[in-house]
Design an enzyme around this catalytic site. Sequence first.
Site, PDB file in Angstrom:
ATOM      1  N   ASP A   1      37.315  43.690  58.256  1.00  0.00           N
ATOM      2  CA  ASP A   1      38.438  44.313  57.526  1.00  0.00           C
ATOM      3  C   ASP A   1      38.373  45.831  57.667  1.00  0.00           C
ATOM      4  O   ASP A   1      38.478  46.574  56.703  1.00  0.00           O
ATOM      5  CB  ASP A   1      38.388  43.917  56.049  1.00  0.00           C
ATOM      6  CG  ASP A   1      39.670  44.297  55.309  1.00  0.00           C
ATOM      7  OD1 ASP A   1      40.718  44.427  55.974  1.00  0.00           O
ATOM      8  OD2 ASP A   1      39.614  44.481  54.078  1.00  0.00           O
TER       9      ASP A   1
ATOM     10  N   SER B   1      43.534  50.449  44.575  1.00  0.00           N
ATOM     11  CA  SER B   1      43.715  48.993  44.651  1.00  0.00           C
ATOM     12  C   SER B   1      43.752  48.573  46.101  1.00  0.00           C
ATOM     13  O   SER B   1      44.177  49.341  46.984  1.00  0.00           O
ATOM     14  CB  SER B   1      45.014  48.571  43.962  1.00  0.00           C
ATOM     15  OG  SER B   1      45.006  48.960  42.612  1.00  0.00           O
ATOM     16  N   GLY B   2      43.274  47.337  46.341  1.00  0.00           N
ATOM     17  CA  GLY B   2      43.289  46.790  47.685  1.00  0.00           C
ATOM     18  C   GLY B   2      43.886  45.402  47.700  1.00  0.00           C
ATOM     19  O   GLY B   2      44.490  44.959  46.716  1.00  0.00           O
ATOM     20  N   ALA B   3      43.715  44.708  48.822  1.00  0.00           N
ATOM     21  CA  ALA B   3      44.307  43.382  48.966  1.00  0.00           C
ATOM     22  C   ALA B   3      43.667  42.372  48.033  1.00  0.00           C
ATOM     23  O   ALA B   3      44.297  41.393  47.635  1.00  0.00           O
ATOM     24  CB  ALA B   3      44.171  42.925  50.418  1.00  0.00           C
ATOM     25  N   PHE B   4      42.417  42.592  47.649  1.00  0.00           N
ATOM     26  CA  PHE B   4      41.703  41.585  46.875  1.00  0.00           C
ATOM     27  C   PHE B   4      41.308  42.064  45.479  1.00  0.00           C
ATOM     28  O   PHE B   4      40.635  41.368  44.757  1.00  0.00           O
ATOM     29  CB  PHE B   4      40.442  41.150  47.630  1.00  0.00           C
ATOM     30  CG  PHE B   4      40.756  40.484  48.935  1.00  0.00           C
ATOM     31  CD1 PHE B   4      41.124  39.156  48.976  1.00  0.00           C
ATOM     32  CD2 PHE B   4      40.697  41.200  50.115  1.00  0.00           C
ATOM     33  CE1 PHE B   4      41.417  38.540  50.183  1.00  0.00           C
ATOM     34  CE2 PHE B   4      40.988  40.593  51.315  1.00  0.00           C
ATOM     35  CZ  PHE B   4      41.357  39.266  51.364  1.00  0.00           C
ATOM     36  N   GLY B   5      41.688  43.299  45.105  1.00  0.00           N
ATOM     37  CA  GLY B   5      41.345  43.750  43.770  1.00  0.00           C
ATOM     38  C   GLY B   5      41.393  45.259  43.640  1.00  0.00           C
ATOM     39  O   GLY B   5      41.962  45.955  44.490  1.00  0.00           O
ATOM     40  N   CYS B   6      40.809  45.747  42.546  1.00  0.00           N
ATOM     41  CA  CYS B   6      40.839  47.175  42.221  1.00  0.00           C
ATOM     42  C   CYS B   6      39.430  47.767  42.294  1.00  0.00           C
ATOM     43  O   CYS B   6      38.434  47.056  42.200  1.00  0.00           O
ATOM     44  CB  CYS B   6      41.402  47.381  40.815  1.00  0.00           C
ATOM     45  SG  CYS B   6      43.050  46.685  40.576  1.00  0.00           S
ATOM     46  N   VAL B   7      39.400  49.093  42.431  1.00  0.00           N
ATOM     47  CA  VAL B   7      38.144  49.827  42.452  1.00  0.00           C
ATOM     48  C   VAL B   7      38.163  50.833  41.308  1.00  0.00           C
ATOM     49  O   VAL B   7      39.151  51.551  41.112  1.00  0.00           O
ATOM     50  CB  VAL B   7      37.923  50.549  43.797  1.00  0.00           C
ATOM     51  CG1 VAL B   7      36.593  51.281  43.797  1.00  0.00           C
ATOM     52  CG2 VAL B   7      37.984  49.567  44.952  1.00  0.00           C
TER      53      VAL B   7
ATOM     54  N   LEU C   1      40.261  54.052  40.603  1.00  0.00           N
ATOM     55  CA  LEU C   1      40.255  54.803  41.863  1.00  0.00           C
ATOM     56  C   LEU C   1      41.280  54.306  42.862  1.00  0.00           C
ATOM     57  O   LEU C   1      41.754  55.075  43.696  1.00  0.00           O
ATOM     58  CB  LEU C   1      38.852  54.736  42.488  1.00  0.00           C
ATOM     59  CG  LEU C   1      37.720  55.372  41.681  1.00  0.00           C
ATOM     60  CD1 LEU C   1      36.391  55.215  42.409  1.00  0.00           C
ATOM     61  CD2 LEU C   1      37.990  56.847  41.413  1.00  0.00           C
TER      62      LEU C   1
END
Length: 1172
Positions: free
Chosen positions: A655, A527-533, A525
Amino acid sequence: MPDQDKKVKTTEKSTDKQQEITIRDYSDLKRLRCLLNVQSSKQQLPAINFDSAQNSMTKSEPAIRAGGHRARGQWHESTEAVELENFSINYKNERNFSKHPQRKLFQEIFTALVKNRLISREWVNRAPSIHFLRVLICLRLLMRDPCYQEILHSLGGIENLAQYMEIVANEYLGYGEEQHTVDKLVNMTYIFQKLAAVKDQREWVTTSGAHKTLVNLLGARDTNVLLGSLLALASLAESQECREKISELNIVENLLMILHEYDLLSKRLTAELLRLLCAEPQVKEQVKLYEGIPVLLSLLHSDHLKLLWSIVWILVQVCEDPETSVEIRIWGGIKQLLHILQGDRNFVSDHSSIGSLSSANAAGRIQQLHLSEDLSPREIQENTFSLQAACCAALTELVLNDTNAHQVVQENGVYTIAKLILPNKQKNAAKSNLLQCYAFRALRFLFSMERNRPLFKRLFPTDLFEIFIDIGHYVRDISAYEELVSKLNLLVEDELKQIAENIESINQNKAPLKYIGNYAILDHLGSGAFGCVYKVRKHSGQNLLAMKEVNLHNPAFGKDKKDRDSSVRNIVSELTIIKEQLYHPNIVRYYKTFLENDRLYIVMELIEGAPLGEHFSSLKEKHHHFTEERLWKIFIQLCLALRYLHKEKRIVHRDLTPNNIMLGDKDKVTVTDFGLAKQKQENSKLTSVVGTILYSCPEVLKSEPYGEKADVWAVGCILYQMATLSPPFYSTNMLSLATKIVEAVYEPVPEGIYSEKVTDTISRCLTPDAEARPDIVEVSSMISDVMMKYLDNLSTSQLSLEKKLERERRRTQRYFMEANRNTVTCHHELAVLSHETFEKASLSSSSSGAASLKSELSESADLPPEGFQASYGKDEDRACDEILSDDNFNLENAEKDTYSEVDDELDISDNSSSSSSSPLKESTFNILKRSFSASGGERQSQTRDFTGGTGSRPRPALLPLDLLLKVPPHMLRAHIKEIEAELVTGWQSHSLPAVILRNLKDHGPQMGTFLWQASAGIAVSQRKVRQISDPIQQILIQLHKIIYITQLPPALHHNLKRRVIERFKKSLFSQQSNPCNLKSEIKKLSQGSPEPIEPNFFTADYHLLHRSSGGNSLSPNDPTGLPTSIELEEGITYEQMQTVIEEVLEESGYYNFTSNRYHSYPWGTKNHPTKR
């Protein structure tokens, strides 16, 4: 030689015969021309006879009205009528009269038909109906040749024909079908269709006003008249000027009704007409107002290609409106369009065109047309390509809405559309290339949404992807995609195979990519600063969830393993607290956290929608902006979520960014990604530096302690970005960015777009001093007026939903009560049937024996003999006694009820016992005696009365109590023994049931005495006699008014009052209604009940209607006269409906003909009232 002589003789005979036919035809044409050239004032009408079997050129031939009478199987008609009939038979297959050897005669005949018949008022008024019909048939045949269409116009025949069609149509619509009316209308609609088929001639039709009559004929009850009207209007609508004039009339609702209720052919022609008319903005608006979207989408389940093609192109045009686009998604239109594109349906089609259908309709052959038996697979395939191209065009318009685009991706739409771009050499090149262009355009529009771009990077090779990007965002011109199609079709086989494999890789319906724990990974779905969704599904479940994968090696979690483990424990602890505590509609739900392979996995609720950040990018690319109403709607929901977090749960999100705020349907806000959230003690401060720097507050950047006001700063940044579509602080230089944030230096919001309240709220939230910065409650107090409006809307919506829920509850309750009542009634009827079976058995046992008893019961009760034997045994006497005792009890109760009703209605007097005369006594007793006695010859008829006929429920013939009331007791006593004897000897053959016979035998004297005592003193005062108001008559009067209004000729312009009544009538006679419901509804209407009418049948245009209590419109432009404050959700009450009905009756002159109200007029009578 003899054979050759024989051939020569045969050839000579055929030539002679042909010459003879030609000479006879020439003679017939000259005779017809002479007859037509006779002026109407000098015309003689001699009668000749001809066989009635030849008198049919039309689809139906009723009895002739004024032109003659029928005698001994022959029609008596004028010579001219017969010649016209012969002409129509001889030349029914001719098309080119202007190239015929007798073209001069044909032209003279046509001119005489127009000048001396069609435009001659004197002749038209005195001509028999069948005679005029034959003139129309001959004109129709001749006008197949375009030359004669111009002659008709030059002679002024179009205006006269339009006037006559209006007169006939008004009679047909107002008073029902008269003689030859349908045939006349069918022929005239054909003539106007032929005229409208030529572009330059369409103006002739609209100038004559024929288009108005054609629109009125959409309400015709005859299929051929309706089809003729649709065909003519479809030809007219090809021109823009004609479309504009047609769209000004009341046409859209009639078209939607035909699409919803009529046969396939009518639907197909109506869809084509509506497709053409939807080029006009007012027609598209009316489709939305009249709730046409559900009707159109319901037709997507059809398998007829041409109908589907027209419906899809209607959707393409109407979904340009943003609200309609959303409505299509809500009704499931996106899924249906994608299902058509998948190509797993079997379609049918036909060769017919507007012209061929019009000719078939006029000739009565239209019902003989068949569907796709004769279509080749190649033709079916080409039509399917056109339909798929239309579906791609519809999806292209729909994905302009970001939520729609997201649903297309979620429904595997990228894969479905991408398969259509692959070339196929077996396909028709032109159709295939066009389909590829439409598919590429739909994909390019989807690519314009930023979150979808990674999908497309995997699809195309570099050179093709460059062309794909260079086209630009949201380019509608289909020719811009031709270069891309040409480039793709020139690729070698291996490259095409690679693209096909890439397309397969994005198929969401393939097997899961991998498993993590018990969860199947379905899709990536974001990606962010700390990982993927990821989108996941539990291994043993069906619900879709979201799962965030956090890489623990991120420096933010610590430099060594010990620090990372400590951070992970803290995060898991915080998430556990959040999972157990947070229950808010604007905050995501967390379900589970677990560790696997140095990664932290957080399972949470899957939010359908797109992040707020993607909405920013999309609006910027489209050069649009948030409306202020939408901006406040999102901001208020953020304030509600933060108040809940800060004040009730003491949680700081830390955040809060546009990518962590999901917008769902109707802009529902959901705050997500609590991976960095921290629960703090009251009045304590946090010190760790986390979050996205663009939205970080000054105290975080200065490494100072911070609290919940850090989230207030972030929400101020988000409000600024909603207003400008850019973050307030941005710089590629990190030091410069930090300086701007600490000093709160940002570009002001452009003036003139939003109110000062927006800029004031932004400036307060972006206060650099944390102490001076307001908390979330103070921010909310700044926008209290906006929040009150928001709360008002919520309250109104909640109240509306509660009322809707209450209506549904009542409707469901009424449904179950009716179902239970029907069940009880059914059981009761079965019990009565069983009782009567036993009674019949007891009556028949002494005379007919077991065999006849078994046969009779099998016939009357529909029971098999074997079943009867099993049930009828040794307990029969006891069962019969119980039945008789129950029936005696019921009879006594019925008698008591009868006497109580009599006592209520009449005055009882003791001084009128001698009022009966001797003849009355005698006649009454004779009647009574005849009621009790029966001869052997009467047995069959009485048995039929008892059984009620074949297939009906047995119904005993009860003794009339009003006769018993008039019989003096001494007469009963004098003859009671005679009656008893007859009862004993003749009861087996009597039609009375056993319960009455036994009751009369056992209690006859007492009953007679009781009846006399109850009736001897009855007298009615003359002053108390009053006329009884028949409730059934009141119901029928009200029903007559409703049906009268719905049968009025259709109005050319919108009449909303009549639309309300029409919809009410449909609800009364719908499949869901029943006679009991009809009676109840009409009774409430007659009484003017204040209850709202259910179900609510209003469309979206009713909320615009208002009316003052005195009956005057609040607006001079509102001619509707509907009751005040009709809200879409509230509906209309019976009292208001009664007022509307009476107003329409007054307007239509219903009460102007009171003297004629109860007189019936036969169909076809000319002297009926004309004012409707």
